[in-house]
Motif scaffolding. Structure first.
Motif, PDB file in Angstrom:
ATOM      1  N   LEU A   1    -127.156  14.932-102.409  1.00  0.00           N
ATOM      2  CA  LEU A   1    -126.831  13.515-102.204  1.00  0.00           C
ATOM      3  C   LEU A   1    -125.884  13.352-101.024  1.00  0.00           C
ATOM      4  CD1 LEU A   1    -127.243  10.727-103.636  1.00  0.00           C
ATOM      5  CD2 LEU A   1    -125.005  11.111-104.676  1.00  0.00           C
ATOM      6  N   LEU A   2    -124.840  14.187-100.996  1.00  0.00           N
ATOM      7  CA  LEU A   2    -123.864  14.080 -99.907  1.00  0.00           C
ATOM      8  C   LEU A   2    -124.522  14.411 -98.567  1.00  0.00           C
ATOM      9  CD1 LEU A   2    -120.630  15.541-101.520  1.00  0.00           C
ATOM     10  CD2 LEU A   2    -120.945  13.262-100.580  1.00  0.00           C
ATOM     11  N   LEU A   3    -125.400  15.437 -98.561  1.00  0.00           N
ATOM     12  CA  LEU A   3    -126.079  15.804 -97.307  1.00  0.00           C
ATOM     13  C   LEU A   3    -126.924  14.646 -96.801  1.00  0.00           C
ATOM     14  CD1 LEU A   3    -127.161  19.502 -97.899  1.00  0.00           C
ATOM     15  CD2 LEU A   3    -125.734  18.644 -96.037  1.00  0.00           C
ATOM     16  N   ILE A   4    -127.606  13.954 -97.749  1.00  0.00           N
ATOM     17  CA  ILE A   4    -128.456  12.819 -97.336  1.00  0.00           C
ATOM     18  C   ILE A   4    -127.584  11.669 -96.839  1.00  0.00           C
ATOM     19  CG2 ILE A   4    -130.086  11.077 -98.165  1.00  0.00           C
ATOM     20  CD1 ILE A   4    -131.105  13.305-100.121  1.00  0.00           C
ATOM     21  N   LEU A   5    -126.550  11.343 -97.636  1.00  0.00           N
ATOM     22  CA  LEU A   5    -125.699  10.212 -97.262  1.00  0.00           C
ATOM     23  C   LEU A   5    -124.977  10.453 -95.941  1.00  0.00           C
ATOM     24  CD1 LEU A   5    -124.081   9.167-100.669  1.00  0.00           C
ATOM     25  CD2 LEU A   5    -125.821   7.957 -99.354  1.00  0.00           C
ATOM     26  N   LEU A   6    -124.554  11.710 -95.752  1.00  0.00           N
ATOM     27  CA  LEU A   6    -123.759  12.003 -94.553  1.00  0.00           C
ATOM     28  C   LEU A   6    -124.613  12.466 -93.378  1.00  0.00           C
ATOM     29  CD1 LEU A   6    -120.777  13.922 -96.226  1.00  0.00           C
ATOM     30  CD2 LEU A   6    -120.828  11.542 -95.502  1.00  0.00           C
ATOM     31  N   SER A   7    -125.957  12.417 -93.545  1.00  0.00           N
ATOM     32  CA  SER A   7    -126.800  13.030 -92.509  1.00  0.00           C
ATOM     33  C   SER A   7    -126.559  12.481 -91.094  1.00  0.00           C
ATOM     34  CB  SER A   7    -128.273  12.950 -92.892  1.00  0.00           C
ATOM     35  OG  SER A   7    -128.613  11.637 -93.173  1.00  0.00           O
ATOM     36  N   PRO A   8    -126.352  11.164 -90.904  1.00  0.00           N
ATOM     37  CA  PRO A   8    -126.083  10.716 -89.530  1.00  0.00           C
ATOM     38  C   PRO A   8    -124.805  11.360 -88.983  1.00  0.00           C
ATOM     39  CG  PRO A   8    -126.470   8.853 -91.015  1.00  0.00           C
ATOM     40  CD  PRO A   8    -126.384  10.062 -91.868  1.00  0.00           C
ATOM     41  N   LEU A   9    -123.790  11.387 -89.825  1.00  0.00           N
ATOM     42  CA  LEU A   9    -122.513  11.977 -89.418  1.00  0.00           C
ATOM     43  C   LEU A   9    -122.678  13.469 -89.122  1.00  0.00           C
ATOM     44  CD1 LEU A   9    -119.343  11.494 -89.359  1.00  0.00           C
ATOM     45  CD2 LEU A   9    -119.343  12.511 -91.624  1.00  0.00           C
ATOM     46  N   LEU A  10    -123.441  14.153 -89.985  1.00  0.00           N
ATOM     47  CA  LEU A  10    -123.630  15.590 -89.813  1.00  0.00           C
ATOM     48  C   LEU A  10    -124.400  15.885 -88.511  1.00  0.00           C
ATOM     49  CD1 LEU A  10    -124.437  16.529 -93.505  1.00  0.00           C
ATOM     50  CD2 LEU A  10    -122.420  17.206 -92.211  1.00  0.00           C
ATOM     51  N   LEU A  11    -125.371  15.040 -88.232  1.00  0.00           N
ATOM     52  CA  LEU A  11    -126.138  15.219 -86.990  1.00  0.00           C
ATOM     53  C   LEU A  11    -125.233  15.054 -85.771  1.00  0.00           C
ATOM     54  CD1 LEU A  11    -129.601  13.508 -87.418  1.00  0.00           C
ATOM     55  CD2 LEU A  11    -129.112  15.789 -86.483  1.00  0.00           C
ATOM     56  N   ALA A  12    -124.458  13.977 -85.799  1.00  0.00           N
ATOM     57  CA  ALA A  12    -123.546  13.719 -84.684  1.00  0.00           C
ATOM     58  C   ALA A  12    -122.547  14.868 -84.558  1.00  0.00           C
ATOM     59  CB  ALA A  12    -122.811  12.401 -84.921  1.00  0.00           C
ATOM     60  N   ARG A  13    -122.055  15.292 -85.690  1.00  0.00           N
ATOM     61  CA  ARG A  13    -121.049  16.369 -85.711  1.00  0.00           C
ATOM     62  C   ARG A  13    -121.654  17.676 -85.169  1.00  0.00           C
ATOM     63  NH1 ARG A  13    -117.903  18.953 -85.123  1.00  0.00           N
ATOM     64  NH2 ARG A  13    -115.900  19.465 -86.060  1.00  0.00           N
ATOM     65  N   SER A  14    -122.927  17.948 -85.496  1.00  0.00           N
ATOM     66  CA  SER A  14    -123.603  19.158 -85.004  1.00  0.00           C
ATOM     67  C   SER A  14    -123.713  19.109 -83.479  1.00  0.00           C
ATOM     68  CB  SER A  14    -125.014  19.274 -85.576  1.00  0.00           C
ATOM     69  OG  SER A  14    -124.989  19.150 -86.955  1.00  0.00           O
ATOM     70  N   LEU A  15    -124.073  17.926 -82.985  1.00  0.00           N
ATOM     71  CA  LEU A  15    -124.227  17.771 -81.533  1.00  0.00           C
ATOM     72  C   LEU A  15    -122.898  18.018 -80.825  1.00  0.00           C
ATOM     73  CD1 LEU A  15    -126.554  14.696 -80.982  1.00  0.00           C
ATOM     74  CD2 LEU A  15    -126.742  16.959 -79.909  1.00  0.00           C
ATOM     75  N   ILE A  16    -121.838  17.437 -81.373  1.00  0.00           N
ATOM     76  CA  ILE A  16    -120.510  17.598 -80.750  1.00  0.00           C
ATOM     77  C   ILE A  16    -120.139  19.082 -80.736  1.00  0.00           C
ATOM     78  CG2 ILE A  16    -118.043  17.047 -81.006  1.00  0.00           C
ATOM     79  CD1 ILE A  16    -118.917  14.385 -82.277  1.00  0.00           C
ATOM     80  N   ALA A  17    -120.374  19.755 -81.885  1.00  0.00           N
ATOM     81  CA  ALA A  17    -120.035  21.178 -81.974  1.00  0.00           C
ATOM     82  C   ALA A  17    -120.803  21.967 -80.909  1.00  0.00           C
ATOM     83  CB  ALA A  17    -120.348  21.708 -83.366  1.00  0.00           C
ATOM     84  N   ARG A  18    -122.065  21.653 -80.791  1.00  0.00           N
ATOM     85  CA  ARG A  18    -122.945  22.343 -79.845  1.00  0.00           C
ATOM     86  C   ARG A  18    -122.448  22.152 -78.411  1.00  0.00           C
ATOM     87  NH1 ARG A  18    -128.026  25.331 -79.477  1.00  0.00           N
ATOM     88  NH2 ARG A  18    -127.451  25.990 -77.393  1.00  0.00           N
ATOM     89  N   LEU A  19    -122.092  20.871 -78.100  1.00  0.00           N
ATOM     90  CA  LEU A  19    -121.649  20.568 -76.735  1.00  0.00           C
ATOM     91  C   LEU A  19    -120.307  21.231 -76.438  1.00  0.00           C
ATOM     92  CD1 LEU A  19    -122.597  16.792 -76.444  1.00  0.00           C
ATOM     93  CD2 LEU A  19    -123.602  18.739 -75.217  1.00  0.00           C
ATOM     94  N   ARG A  20    -119.412  21.225 -77.443  1.00  0.00           N
ATOM     95  CA  ARG A  20    -118.060  21.717 -77.169  1.00  0.00           C
ATOM     96  C   ARG A  20    -117.961  23.224 -77.198  1.00  0.00           C
ATOM     97  NH1 ARG A  20    -113.783  18.397 -80.568  1.00  0.00           N
ATOM     98  NH2 ARG A  20    -112.480  20.023 -79.721  1.00  0.00           N
ATOM     99  N   SER A  21    -118.746  23.890 -78.067  1.00  0.00           N
ATOM    100  CA  SER A  21    -118.537  25.343 -78.170  1.00  0.00           C
ATOM    101  C   SER A  21    -119.823  26.147 -77.995  1.00  0.00           C
ATOM    102  CB  SER A  21    -117.881  25.683 -79.504  1.00  0.00           C
ATOM    103  OG  SER A  21    -118.653  25.160 -80.542  1.00  0.00           O
ATOM    104  N   GLY A  22    -120.899  25.467 -77.632  1.00  0.00           N
ATOM    105  CA  GLY A  22    -122.131  26.199 -77.351  1.00  0.00           C
ATOM    106  C   GLY A  22    -122.926  26.588 -78.572  1.00  0.00           C
ATOM    107  N   GLN A  23    -122.364  26.403 -79.744  1.00  0.00           N
ATOM    108  CA  GLN A  23    -123.137  26.672 -80.969  1.00  0.00           C
ATOM    109  C   GLN A  23    -122.758  25.671 -82.053  1.00  0.00           C
ATOM    110  OE1 GLN A  23    -122.123  30.705 -81.716  1.00  0.00           O
ATOM    111  NE2 GLN A  23    -120.170  30.217 -82.648  1.00  0.00           N
ATOM    112  N   VAL A  24    -123.647  25.524 -83.026  1.00  0.00           N
ATOM    113  CA  VAL A  24    -123.395  24.521 -84.066  1.00  0.00           C
ATOM    114  C   VAL A  24    -122.476  25.086 -85.146  1.00  0.00           C
ATOM    115  CG1 VAL A  24    -124.458  23.050 -85.819  1.00  0.00           C
ATOM    116  CG2 VAL A  24    -125.616  23.417 -83.641  1.00  0.00           C
ATOM    117  N   PHE A  25    -122.813  26.254 -85.676  1.00  0.00           N
ATOM    118  CA  PHE A  25    -122.061  26.788 -86.818  1.00  0.00           C
ATOM    119  C   PHE A  25    -121.229  28.014 -86.453  1.00  0.00           C
ATOM    120  CE2 PHE A  25    -125.860  24.980 -89.067  1.00  0.00           C
ATOM    121  CZ  PHE A  25    -125.181  23.909 -89.645  1.00  0.00           C
TER     122      PHE A  25
END
Ligand code: UDP
Length: 442
Positions: free
Chosen positions: A50-74
């Motif tokens: 439920l949380l993954l679905i509800l937060l999916s827009p935020l998680l997507l945006a957050r993944s992109l930021i991570a990728r841009l800032r440090s070259g990887q998502v996780f």
């Protein structure tokens, strides 16, 4: 006249029925526990999804930021899970708010649960002895009982013991409570802040320490040296010290002043510092009794209504065999008998005097009689005897964990406590706020 078998019937048969009923109920327990475990896993799965679905827009945006800032998502952290199985805990690769959210994937995968003992590193896991190994039978949790307790300053037992108790007593209801209390605890706990050795409220210095260190200190001072006065202060005490110069002077001259309660914790946050632990007299007392029983130090209990200190002595002796309580005296003696009371305390052979007359009466009494008393450690303990005699029940642990012990006391004795809490707490916070702004401190 009754025949012999009629006399026998009610007792043994009733007992036998109860015995069978208990056995039958007990045979239901393992399947019920299993069902509970399956259910709690299903709840974890459902909530994580439920949380993954509800937060999916935020998680997507957050993944992109991570990728841009440090070259990887996780980024991954190797940890040890259930049955000591290794797993990788997921985070976003860059340090920014929401960094820990990918842990939801760990919950989905079954590496972790929402509630459980803290996941350990391999080195930490290697140090867990057999007596606490039961913690590895449950999944490590995002919210852990140890973190909750240390966040609100009530982690008096070692982490291994807290985890072991959790694993033995785990239940779906308990877990739900743990999550709710943890969320409240996170709000109360705040962010990281420096931990100065001395905290200062309105010019009164308070030692910022842990429970084990406080017990060590008392035991060391009880072994000899200069007489030491120990005081515990909560917001009410500091409010009194604000207006009562005599009490304030006593606190300034005391060998140690220790922090009591959630109010000091909140006050510390307002001042931008961290409280190490809530070292209040009521939680310290059993630990002190344990140490006294091990080392042979004697205690004298002075104060509270007639019969109360005797009941405390009996309870503590039963709990800590070998504990020396060298004397007790209620707190309602005739002032004309004061000399005799003091002679009795001095002659008792005790090393630690606990005085329960309430604040500030007990501290003033101790200061007034400081030269006449001969034992090395003297401390004011307020309503402590009323709790350990069983006269007033103490707040349940869950209330203490979220800093609500004061509301419990207010409910029990509203007539006496409303002024202390309803007026006193906001007044204390106002005064701390002024201190934080660099206003008057005394
Ligand atoms: N008390 C006492 N003698 C007195 C007045 C009070 O022994 O003349 C006791 C009282 O019975 C109670 C304790 O002092 O056990 C005060 O408890 P309280 O909860 O007020 O302590 P505080 O909250 O001030 O620490």
């Amino acid at each position: 006249m009754k025949r012999p078998h009629e006399l026998r019937i009610p007792g043994p048969l009733g007992q036998r029925q109860r015995h069978w009923r208990a056995l039958w109920l007990r045979s239901l327990l393992p399947p019920l526990t299993l069902l509970g475990l399956v259910l709690s896993r299903l709840v974890d799965l459902a909530l994580a999804l439920l949380l993954l679905i509800l937060l999916s827009p935020l998680l997507l945006a957050r993944s992109l930021i991570a990728r841009l800032r440090s070259g990887q998502v996780f980024a991954t952290e190797p940890l040890v899970g259930r049955f000591r199985a290794p797993f990788e805990r997921l985070r976003f690769a860059d340090e920014a708010p929401g960094q820990g959210l990918p842990v939801l994937l760990n919950i989905l995968r079954g590496d972790m649960a929402i509630a459980g003992p803290r996941p350990l590193t391999a080195a930490e896991a290697a140090r867990v002895g057999v007596e606490a190994a039961v913690r590895f039978t449950v999944r490590p949790g995002v919210f852990s009982p140890y973190r909750l307790k240390s966040r609100t300053g009530v982690a008096y037992a070692p982490e291994a013991q807290i985890d072991r108790d959790y694993a033995y007593g785990q239940s779906a209801r308990g877990d739900a409570g743990l999550v709710v209390r943890s969320l409240i605890g996170e709000v109360l706990g705040g962010g990281e802040a420096p931990t100065p050795p001395i905290l200062e409220f309105f010019g009164v210095p308070i030692v910022n320490t842990t429970m084990p260190e406080a017990v060590d200190w008392i035991a060391a001072r009880a072994g000899g040296g200069d007489p030491a006065l120990l005081a515990f202060v909560n917001p009410d005490c500091l409010n009194i010290a604000y207006v009562d110069a005599e009490y304030r002077r006593i606190l300034l001259d005391a060998a140690r002043v220790l922090p009591d309660g959630i109010g000091i914790h909140i006050g510390c946050r307002m001042l931008g510092v961290a409280l190490q632990a809530n070292v209040n007299g009521t939680d310290l007392f059993p630990q002190l009794c344990e140490r006294a029983a091990q080392t042979g130090l004697g205690l004298f209990l002075l104060g509270a209504r007639p019969g109360i200190a005797d009941a405390v002595a009996a309870n503590m002796r039963a709990q800590f065999p070998g504990l020396r309580i060298d004397g007790v005296q209620d707190g309602y003696f005739d002032p004309a008998d004061e000399d005799a009371v003091i002679d009795g305390i001095n002659a008792s052979g005790a090393a630690i005097l606990l005085v329960a007359f309430g604040v500030p009466r007990q501290e003033k009494w101790l200061a007034r009689n400081q030269e006449r008393l001969t034992l090395p450690v003297r401390m004011g303990v307020g309503g402590l005897f009323d709790f350990y005699s069983g006269r007033i029940p103490r707040a349940p642990v869950w209330m203490r964990e979220i800093g609500l012990e004061w509301t419990w006391r207010l409910m029990q004795e509203p007539g006496r406590m409303w002024r202390r809490y309803v007026i006193g707490n906001p007044l204390f916070l106002y005064r701390v706020w002024r201190q934080a702004r660099g206003g008057e401190t005394s």
